[in-house]
Design a protein around this motif. Structure first.
Motif, PDB file in Angstrom:
ATOM      1  N   GLY A  18      -9.104   1.523  17.947  1.00  7.41           N
ATOM      2  CA  GLY A  18      -8.629   2.592  18.833  1.00  7.41           C
ATOM      3  C   GLY A  18      -8.465   3.869  18.044  1.00  7.41           C
ATOM      4  N   GLN A  19      -8.269   4.937  18.750  1.00  5.40           N
ATOM      5  CA  GLN A  19      -8.090   6.230  18.089  1.00  5.40           C
ATOM      6  C   GLN A  19      -6.838   6.199  17.236  1.00  5.40           C
ATOM      7  N   ARG A  20      -6.947   6.717  16.047  1.00  5.74           N
ATOM      8  CA  ARG A  20      -5.758   6.721  15.198  1.00  5.74           C
ATOM      9  C   ARG A  20      -5.559   8.107  14.615  1.00  5.74           C
TER      10      ARG A  20
ATOM     11  N   THR B 264       1.410  -5.854  17.039  1.00  2.00           N
ATOM     12  CA  THR B 264      -0.003  -5.675  17.389  1.00  2.00           C
ATOM     13  C   THR B 264      -0.911  -6.384  16.398  1.00  2.00           C
ATOM     14  N   ASP B 265      -0.467  -6.503  15.146  1.00  2.00           N
ATOM     15  CA  ASP B 265      -1.312  -7.151  14.146  1.00  2.00           C
ATOM     16  C   ASP B 265      -1.379  -8.669  14.311  1.00  2.00           C
ATOM     17  N   LEU B 266      -0.627  -9.214  15.277  1.00  2.00           N
ATOM     18  CA  LEU B 266      -0.773 -10.643  15.610  1.00  2.00           C
ATOM     19  C   LEU B 266      -1.322 -10.831  17.023  1.00  2.00           C
TER      20      LEU B 266
ATOM     21  N   ASN C 206       0.301  -2.502  23.729  1.00  2.00           N
ATOM     22  CA  ASN C 206       0.884  -1.170  23.958  1.00  2.00           C
ATOM     23  C   ASN C 206       0.875  -0.282  22.727  1.00  2.00           C
ATOM     24  N   VAL C 207       0.297  -0.744  21.632  1.00  2.00           N
ATOM     25  CA  VAL C 207       0.325   0.080  20.420  1.00  2.00           C
ATOM     26  C   VAL C 207      -1.024   0.756  20.167  1.00  2.00           C
ATOM     27  N   PHE C 208      -2.114  -0.007  20.221  1.00  2.00           N
ATOM     28  CA  PHE C 208      -3.439   0.586  20.018  1.00  2.00           C
ATOM     29  C   PHE C 208      -4.242   0.558  21.314  1.00  2.00           C
TER      30      PHE C 208
ATOM     31  N   ILE D 225      -3.592  11.611  13.295  1.00  2.00           N
ATOM     32  CA  ILE D 225      -2.437  11.781  12.409  1.00  2.00           C
ATOM     33  C   ILE D 225      -1.601  12.985  12.845  1.00  2.00           C
ATOM     34  N   ASP D 226      -1.716  13.309  14.146  1.00  2.00           N
ATOM     35  CA  ASP D 226      -1.001  14.494  14.644  1.00  2.00           C
ATOM     36  C   ASP D 226       0.512  14.404  14.405  1.00  2.00           C
ATOM     37  N   LEU D 227       1.071  13.209  14.524  1.00  2.00           N
ATOM     38  CA  LEU D 227       2.531  13.089  14.354  1.00  2.00           C
ATOM     39  C   LEU D 227       2.933  13.299  12.893  1.00  2.00           C
ATOM     40  N   HIS D 228       2.069  12.866  11.981  1.00  2.00           N
ATOM     41  CA  HIS D 228       2.331  13.107  10.556  1.00  2.00           C
ATOM     42  C   HIS D 228       2.360  14.630  10.334  1.00  2.00           C
TER      43      HIS D 228
ATOM     44  N   PRO E  95       7.074   5.889  17.891  1.00  2.00           N
ATOM     45  CA  PRO E  95       7.579   5.444  16.572  1.00  2.00           C
ATOM     46  C   PRO E  95       6.451   4.991  15.651  1.00  2.00           C
ATOM     47  N   SER E  96       5.636   5.949  15.240  1.00  2.00           N
ATOM     48  CA  SER E  96       4.483   5.656  14.367  1.00  2.00           C
ATOM     49  C   SER E  96       4.967   5.234  12.979  1.00  2.00           C
ATOM     50  N   VAL E  97       4.415   4.131  12.506  1.00  2.00           N
ATOM     51  CA  VAL E  97       4.779   3.624  11.184  1.00  2.00           C
ATOM     52  C   VAL E  97       4.361   4.638  10.120  1.00  2.00           C
ATOM     53  N   GLY E  98       3.090   5.022  10.169  1.00  2.00           N
ATOM     54  CA  GLY E  98       2.562   5.915   9.141  1.00  2.00           C
ATOM     55  C   GLY E  98       3.243   7.274   9.142  1.00  2.00           C
ATOM     56  N   ALA E  99       3.514   7.826  10.334  1.00  2.00           N
ATOM     57  CA  ALA E  99       4.153   9.147  10.397  1.00  2.00           C
ATOM     58  C   ALA E  99       5.576   9.060   9.848  1.00  2.00           C
TER      59      ALA E  99
ATOM     60  N   LEU F 124       0.839  -1.210   0.000  1.00  2.00           N
ATOM     61  CA  LEU F 124       0.000   0.000   0.000  1.00  2.00           C
ATOM     62  C   LEU F 124       0.867   1.251   0.000  1.00  2.00           C
ATOM     63  N   LYS F 125       1.980   1.213   0.732  1.00  2.00           N
ATOM     64  CA  LYS F 125       2.867   2.381   0.812  1.00  2.00           C
ATOM     65  C   LYS F 125       3.681   2.549  -0.464  1.00  2.00           C
ATOM     66  N   LEU F 126       4.076   1.423  -1.070  1.00  2.00           N
ATOM     67  CA  LEU F 126       4.827   1.552  -2.322  1.00  2.00           C
ATOM     68  C   LEU F 126       3.925   2.103  -3.421  1.00  2.00           C
TER      69      LEU F 126
HETATM   70  C1  UD1 Z   1       0.438   0.592  10.650  1.00  2.00           C
HETATM   71  C2  UD1 Z   1      -0.164  -0.646  10.022  1.00  2.00           C
HETATM   72  C3  UD1 Z   1      -1.031  -1.395  11.009  1.00  2.00           C
HETATM   73  C4  UD1 Z   1      -0.240  -1.681  12.273  1.00  2.00           C
HETATM   74  C5  UD1 Z   1       0.390  -0.412  12.816  1.00  2.00           C
HETATM   75  C6  UD1 Z   1       1.301  -0.662  14.008  1.00  2.00           C
HETATM   76  C7  UD1 Z   1      -0.423  -0.083   7.702  1.00  2.00           C
HETATM   77  C8  UD1 Z   1      -1.354   0.201   6.577  1.00  2.00           C
HETATM   78  N1  UD1 Z   1      -0.971  -0.267   8.885  1.00  2.00           N
HETATM   79  O1  UD1 Z   1      -0.663   1.440  10.986  1.00  2.00           O
HETATM   80  O2  UD1 Z   1      -1.465  -2.598  10.406  1.00  2.00           O
HETATM   81  O3  UD1 Z   1      -1.113  -2.226  13.242  1.00  2.00           O
HETATM   82  O4  UD1 Z   1       1.175   0.222  11.800  1.00  2.00           O
HETATM   83  O5  UD1 Z   1       2.256  -1.596  13.706  1.00  2.00           O
HETATM   84  O6  UD1 Z   1       0.781  -0.179   7.526  1.00  2.00           O
HETATM   85  N2  UD1 Z   1      -0.428   7.582  16.538  1.00  2.00           N
HETATM   86  C9  UD1 Z   1      -0.660   8.839  17.036  1.00  2.00           C
HETATM   87  N3  UD1 Z   1      -0.497   9.897  16.203  1.00  2.00           N
HETATM   88  C10 UD1 Z   1      -0.119   9.760  14.905  1.00  2.00           C
HETATM   89  C11 UD1 Z   1       0.108   8.460  14.400  1.00  2.00           C
HETATM   90  C12 UD1 Z   1      -0.055   7.388  15.241  1.00  2.00           C
HETATM   91  O7  UD1 Z   1      -1.002   9.000  18.202  1.00  2.00           O
HETATM   92  O8  UD1 Z   1       0.009  10.772  14.202  1.00  2.00           O
HETATM   93  C13 UD1 Z   1      -0.618   6.403  17.418  1.00  2.00           C
HETATM   94  C14 UD1 Z   1      -1.804   5.549  16.961  1.00  2.00           C
HETATM   95  O9  UD1 Z   1      -3.012   6.048  17.495  1.00  2.00           O
HETATM   96  C15 UD1 Z   1      -1.466   4.199  17.504  1.00  2.00           C
HETATM   97  C16 UD1 Z   1       0.073   4.187  17.430  1.00  2.00           C
HETATM   98  O10 UD1 Z   1       0.491   5.544  17.298  1.00  2.00           O
HETATM   99  O11 UD1 Z   1      -1.871   4.082  18.837  1.00  2.00           O
HETATM  100  C17 UD1 Z   1       0.635   3.369  16.291  1.00  2.00           C
HETATM  101  O12 UD1 Z   1       0.169   3.865  15.078  1.00  2.00           O
HETATM  102  P1  UD1 Z   1       1.022   3.778  13.732  1.00  2.00           P
HETATM  103  O13 UD1 Z   1       2.325   3.101  13.982  1.00  2.00           O
HETATM  104  O14 UD1 Z   1       1.032   5.113  13.104  1.00  2.00           O
HETATM  105  O15 UD1 Z   1       0.112   2.796  12.864  1.00  2.00           O
HETATM  106  P2  UD1 Z   1      -0.377   2.962  11.375  1.00  2.00           P
HETATM  107  O16 UD1 Z   1       0.722   3.494  10.520  1.00  2.00           O
HETATM  108  O17 UD1 Z   1      -1.692   3.653  11.358  1.00  2.00           O
END
Ligand code: UD1
Length: 434
Positions: A133-135, A319-321, A341-343, A137-140, A175-179, A39-41
């Motif tokens: 859980g709340q997700r 967390t996905d397992l 501890n993630v969600f 995008i503040d870190l992004h 360490p947010s993956v998406g951010a 999805l990211k690529l």
């Molecule tokens: C990605 C994965 C998801 C996986 C997650 C953690 C994809 C499409 N999804 O999701 O399957 O479960 O990583 O390994 O790759 N957070 C904030 N602020 C932000 C961003 C995140 O507070 O701006 C918090 C989230 O609410 C959550 C935690 O950080 O509690 C982890 O989120 P993040 O690592 O960003 O997960 P995703 O990238 O959404």
């Protein structure tokens, strides 16, 4: 927060899975390409100046949704064969992704970084709450601001724009993956060097670094907690042909399914080091796991032992397992504590496991699981993708028939789940809603 009942009400006319538990899983299964990398690529292709051929793409509905997002932005995307996707985003790219697709799939937020880098602006429907859980995008957004972008949030949209992006030092609070991914993308064409500290270390981030570097970016450090992006003026004009890594979460799901059925399964096309946290936990609870370069063999006979499991960002237990391993621990000998501890809210499936005879108490971020001798089949509902996988796993071990609703969630992330499980000897079939 979306509640399970309202989702249930909306998906009455969906397919369901019927599973008759008790069959040992045996044989070989091929693992597909990694959803969370692909999805990211696909989003990253928005930065390319030429064709991007991505291979080993799983045919799942999230990929189809991302194809829709890319097309909605003006890119071309087409399947070349069963698992190769060709993307071309060189002309006429828009800065605003279709609202309904952004609502459907949170991962659409990953187009923000590439679009900001390429067009200097991006507008997106503000992704809302989520069943796990709340997700936010503040870190992004903080990352984009640190690079000099302006962020406007109004009328349910987030609008990010920058006349010029300037390299910066960014420390992520988590360490947010998406951010990490979005900031990495946004910094590629910025002036000067960007350093992301406390970056996510997931294998999917390394995958993106490699992909962007093939496009001409200068990124290093992915896989560690410090990533350095040296801004370049322009990316190259080369076509790229990229093979995606295997899906470690799909692999882990099959490993756990093999363990709960007392099976003997060989997983092919895997990268064992990506799944070490699970491998070592399975060994601790009495499952035999052997690995070589590209395969993992999981063999189980005897009784599972209870264990405590703490979910953490990579390389911790994923967390996905978490739902799947919780399903496994319901039939282990003794009491296990699984801490998330993630969600914030990822135990919504627990009530469904309880309906199948499990003994689980949720206290704050932990599930306390008292092992029972056996589960019994029941009618259950998958509240999200990985919870659905956990219920399938429970159904494979349960006595009698389990009927699982919520298959659209499973279809978001698993390629041919029933076919792959049937191939290993499971009694599972899809009842298609007529
Ligand atoms: C990605 C994965 C998801 C996986 C997650 C953690 C994809 C499409 N999804 O999701 O399957 O479960 O990583 O390994 O790759 N957070 C904030 N602020 C932000 C961003 C995140 O507070 O701006 C918090 C989230 O609410 C959550 C935690 O950080 O509690 C982890 O989120 P993040 O690592 O960003 O997960 P995703 O990238 O959404």
């Amino acid at each position: 927060m979306i509640d399970t009942e309202s989702i249930k009400a909306g998906v009455k006319n969906e397919d369901r899975l019927e599973i008759i538990g008790g069959n040992r899983l045996t044989g070989k299964v091929k693992i597909s390409g990694a959803k969370n990398a692909v999805l990211k690529l696909m989003a990253a292709s928005l930065l390319a100046n030429n064709n991007c051929l991505i291979r080993n793409v799983p045919r799942i509905s999230d990929v189809e949704t991302m194809i829709g997002v890319l097309k909605g932005l003006g890119a071309e995307a087409s399947w070349q064969d069963e698992s190769s996707l060709l993307i071309n985003a060189t002309n006429g790219l828009g800065y605003s992704a279709p609202d309904e697709l952004v609502k459907e799939m949170r991962a659409s937020v990953q187009v923000m970084g590439p679009l900001l880098a390429r067009l200097g602006r991006v507008k997106l429907f503000q992704p809302g709450g989520c069943i796990i859980g709340q997700r936010p995008i503040d870190l992004h957004l903080k990352g984009f601001q640190a690079l000099g972008a302006e962020v406007i949030e109004e009328h349910g949209y987030v609008y990010v724009q920058a006349k010029k992006l300037q390299g910066a030092e960014i420390h992520l609070d988590f360490p947010s993956v998406g951010a990490t991914e979005n900031i990495m993308a946004a910094a590629i064409l910025a002036e000067g060097t960007t350093v992301i500290r406390n970056a996510a270390k997931e294998p999917e981030i390394i995958e993106e670094q490699n992909f962007y570097n093939r496009l001409g970016a200068k990124i290093r450090g992915a896989g560690t907690d410090t990533i350095r992006i040296e801004g370049v003026k322009r990316l190259n004009d080369r076509e790229i042909d990229y093979m995606v890594i295997p899906d470690r979460i799909e692999a882990g799901t099959f490993m756990i399914a093999a363990a709960i059925t007392g099976g003997d399964v060989l997983l092919e096309d895997v990268i064992p080091e990506h799944i070490e946290a699970l491998t070592s936990k399975l060994r601790e609870i009495g499952v035999s796991v052997s690995t070589d370069a590209e395969t993992i063999r999981v063999k189980m006979d005897g009784k599972l032992k209870a264990a405590d499991i703490t979910v953490l960002p990579y390389p911790g237990f994923p967390t996905d397992l978490q739902p799947q391993i919780t399903a496994l621990m319901t039939v282990a000998n003794g009491t296990s504590v699984i801490t998330e501890n993630v969600f914030g809210s990822r135990f919504r499936y627990v009530d469904e496991l309880i309906r199948m005879g499990a003994s689980i108490r949720v206290e704050s971020r932990s599930a306390i699981v008292k092992g029972v001798n056996s589960l019994s089949g029941a009618s259950v509902y998958a509240p999200d993708l990985r919870a659905g996988a956990a219920l399938v796993i429970a159904g494979l071990a349960a006595e009698g028939l389990t009927e699982l609703e919520g298959t659209t969630f499973l279809d978001r992330g698993y390629v041919d789940l029933e076919a792959k499980l049937s191939g290993l000897g499971a009694a599972i079939k899809r009842i298609t809603y007529a």
